[in-house]
Enzyme design. Structure first.
Site, PDB file in Angstrom:
ATOM      1  N   HIS A  17       2.190  -1.712  -0.332  1.00 47.51           N
ATOM      2  CA  HIS A  17       1.478  -1.201   0.835  1.00 47.51           C
ATOM      3  C   HIS A  17       2.236  -1.496   2.119  1.00 47.51           C
ATOM      4  O   HIS A  17       1.649  -1.450   3.209  1.00 47.51           O
ATOM      5  CB  HIS A  17       0.075  -1.824   0.932  1.00 47.51           C
ATOM      6  CG  HIS A  17      -0.832  -1.464  -0.197  1.00 47.51           C
ATOM      7  ND1 HIS A  17      -0.741  -2.041  -1.437  1.00 47.51           N
ATOM      8  CD2 HIS A  17      -1.862  -0.577  -0.267  1.00 47.51           C
ATOM      9  CE1 HIS A  17      -1.672  -1.528  -2.233  1.00 47.51           C
ATOM     10  NE2 HIS A  17      -2.368  -0.633  -1.544  1.00 47.51           N
ATOM     11  N   GLU A  45      -1.643  12.783  -5.478  1.00 45.91           N
ATOM     12  CA  GLU A  45      -0.827  13.144  -4.329  1.00 45.91           C
ATOM     13  C   GLU A  45      -0.016  14.420  -4.539  1.00 45.91           C
ATOM     14  O   GLU A  45       0.101  15.257  -3.635  1.00 45.91           O
ATOM     15  CB  GLU A  45       0.109  11.983  -3.961  1.00 45.91           C
ATOM     16  CG  GLU A  45      -0.586  10.803  -3.319  1.00 45.91           C
ATOM     17  CD  GLU A  45      -1.306   9.893  -4.302  1.00 45.91           C
ATOM     18  OE1 GLU A  45      -2.028   8.972  -3.859  1.00 45.91           O
ATOM     19  OE2 GLU A  45      -1.139  10.103  -5.532  1.00 45.91           O
TER      20      GLU A  45
END
Length: 664
Positions: free
Chosen positions: A471, A404
């Site tokens: 998540h 990322e």
């Protein structure tokens, strides 16, 4: 680095006399500036200095080997890049003295700046992130079919950063024309290279990325110049990254206050005997290309340039703090979108509205590139980019490695080079791995030296789907505390499209939060075509007079359900964007109802609701008939099991809060 270095040899080149003398002049200029700056430091004119004395051959050789419009990403000791690119000395001195005529208007120091006019992008203190920016500018060159390279410097210490790995890996996978230059100068502050890495040479790391690796003498300006020149020419026509280790030595401290007591005296002496300026000037004299008279004349001329620029810098005004100017420079000016005529609409699910907005953005902005894990052939884990690869091509719809920070850095570099980028976090939770790039690079770039950072980051967030602690988070408050970021959080299909287009239209970094629980559970009318909303405008979802619920995202729907089930006369305000924030709408609803619940999904402590409640208490106190009440999730991670998640989320406590506040 502890072994006796070999003597310098300048034999075996085929450069003409004019080139040799040009290299000498460009070595001499940063040396003379540095010597003067050390005096300025002792005199208190400047506050800090990172000396590159003895390392000039790397900066000078690399810079002169490139074309003037090829991007260079610098570090502490790369003064020779700036002087070789003919950056005005007056502006450099103003920068180092913290004056408004410098590149950062006194907002940052030393080499923490860039100059778009000179295709130079300076460092931030975190060392590794600039490497991925070079990946991004190189990507732009490749996509536009330009025969250009990018070059990024790092130090031996910086190679220990994860950003080093991520940048090299992306560049190798995408076959980009980037030259990564390691200035291996023996120490990371006081940490010797023996404690930084275990391989014999840092160039050996290249093989792990499937790229070439070279180790050269960084004190030999001819070796640096010819190596980089040859590599650049190859990469312009056959793009692929290369790792070049330049062996050199730092004969002064990391910065002057550090000193060099931890370095053996004899080691410094050995490397001073290999000084790139002294040895090269001796070589030119031996070849009768340089005389004492020529040296004295050139030295006097450069010193005169320095003194003239310093005298002019001394006359420049100091910073005069002005709040309005500081706030104005936080963001690049955003051109308001052209008014759009009333458009036909169709019913779309929330997730399809996002996809539709992204498609419209891709059509409207040919320079827009999408980056993210699994977004190409697979269409993304939520299928938002399904079919995009076929419609827009692999150049613009790019699968990325799982890194990322490197991807966000590449997006920023691509934007610096004139592009527009959208990065999809597979799940918003994973943004933690790119946090540094967002809060220290994206957010601060325009404020520091006026460079727009045209990057949108999409973040699938939120609970209610049984996805557990990693998540399901919604992390807007991590970023609302960072000036320089715009934060968007839609709650309807229409806003999902039009606010995404607003984010893509804006030249500043925008974080776009999209709630996963709304993806397929919510449908609504969505305008067709390129319809762009205005950032920073709240929406009255439901007018009321008894109590205001100020919220965003899924909270809008929880509040609506609570109003329907209780029959309470609630006014529901959907903020839609958290930065910029619609303070006028907040003030108006407080004045209307005099009672306020601030509702959000993130955990209570440290959530954005605390900022909202504080602002209301500070600015609307006289209009309140009751304390501002925050309703948010429990102060725990997001649990997995359905019953635990329902208990965690605030919707289970909202009706009680409404009842209690109405009865206050």
């Amino acid at each position: 680095m502890t072994a006796t270095p070999a003597p310098l040899s300048y034999a075996g080149h085929s450069l003409d006399a004019a080139t040799l003398l040009r290299l000498y002049e460009h070595l001499l200029r940063p040396r003379l500036i540095e010597e003067k700056m050390l005096k300025q430091l002792r005199g208190g004119v400047i506050s800090k200095w990172f000396s590159g004395i003895g390392q000039e051959a790397i900066s000078v050789g690399c810079t002169l080997a490139l074309e003037p419009d090829e991007y260079i990403f610098t570090m502490h000791r790369n003064l020779g890049v700036f002087t070789s690119r003919q950056v005005p000395l007056l502006q450099l001195f103003a920068q180092w003295q913290g004056k408004p005529a410098g590149f950062t208007k006194g907002r940052d120091r030393s080499f923490h700046f860039g100059s778009a006019a000179h295709h130079i992008v300076g460092m931030i203190s975190h060392l590794g992130p600039q490497l991925a920016l070079a990946v991004g500018t190189a990507l732009g060159h490749k996509l536009r079919g330009e025969a250009k390279v990018s070059l990024a410097f790092t130090g031996d210490g910086g190679t220990s950063e994860g950003d080093f790995h991520e940048a090299l890996n992306i560049a190798a996978v995408w076959k980009l024309p980037v030259i990564f230059v390691i200035e291996n100068n023996g120490y990371g502050l006081s940490t010797p290279v023996s404690e930084q890495y275990a391989c014999d040479s840092l160039a050996d790391r290249a093989v792990g990325y499937g790229m070439r690796g070279l180790s050269i003498d960084g004190n030999n300006v001819l070796e640096v110049y010819e190596t980089i020149r040859q590599l650049a020419e190859e990469l312009r026509h056959d793009p692929a990254p290369v790792l070049v280790e330049c062996r050199t030595f730092r004969v002064r401290g990391h910065e002057e206050a550090s000193g060099v007591k931890y370095v053996p005296d004899e080691l410094i002496e050995r490397w001073q005997a290999r000084d790139p300026l002294d040895t090269f000037s001796d070589y030119l004299r031996d070849r009768e290309l340089l005389t004492e008279e020529h040296t004295a004349t050139l030295t006097a001329s450069i010193k005169a340039e320095i003194e003239t620029a310093l005298a002019a810098a001394a006359e420049l005004p100091n910073v005069q703090p002005a709040v309005a100017e500081e706030l104005e420079d936080l963001f690049a000016p955003a051109i308001a979108p052209a008014p759009t005529p009333a458009a036909a609409s169709r019913e779309l699910r929330f997730i399809d509205a996002i996809s539709d907005g992204l498609r419209e953005g891709m059509r409207a902005y040919p320079e827009l590139v999408l980056m993210g894990q699994d977004i190409a052939d697979y269409g993304g884990v939520f299928k938002i980019t399904d079919g995009f690869l076929e419609d827009f091509g692999a150049g613009r719809v790019r699968n990325t490695p799982l890194c990322e920070s490197g991807v966000i850095g590449a997006a920023l570099g691509y934007a610096i080079g004139g592009g527009k980028a959208m990065v999809e976090m597979q799940f918003g939770d994973f943004v933690t791995c790119g946090f540094n790039q967002i809060v220290n690079n994206l957010a601060k770039l325009h404020y520091r030296w006026g460079q727009a950072a045209d990057v949108t980051i999409r973040l699938p967030v939120g609970g209610g789907v049984g996805a557990g602690p990693f998540h399901s988070q919604t992390m807007e408050s991590w970023f609302t505390a960072v000036p320089g970021l715009k934060i968007v959080y839609p709650s309807t299909p229409e806003d999902a499209k039009t606010l995404l287009l607003a984010a893509l239209h804006d030249p500043n970094p925008v974080l776009y939060f999209e709630h996963k629980a709304l993806y397929r559970s919510l449908s609504g009318e969505v305008p067709e075509g390129l319809v762009i909303a205005e950032l920073g405008r709240a929406r009255i979802v439901r007018p009321g007079a008894a109590l205001s619920v100020i919220t965003y995202g899924a909270g809008v729907h929880w509040a609506t359900a609570a109003a329907e089930s209780t029959g309470a006369d609630l006014e529901i305000v959907d903020l839609r964007s958290l930065a910029p924030l619609d303070y006028a709408a907040i003030r108006a609803t407080v004045a209307k109802t005099s009672r306020v619940i601030v509702l959000h999904e993130a955990s209570l402590t440290g959530g954005f609701g605390g900022e909202l409640a504080a602002w209301i208490g500070e600015h609307c106190f006289e209009q309140l008939d009751a304390p501002v009440r925050r309703v948010a999730s429990l102060n725990t991670p997001v649990p997995f099991a359905g019953g635990l998640e329902d208990q965690y989320l605030p919707k289970s406590r909202l009706i009680d809060a409404i009842t209690e506040l109405l009865a206050y």
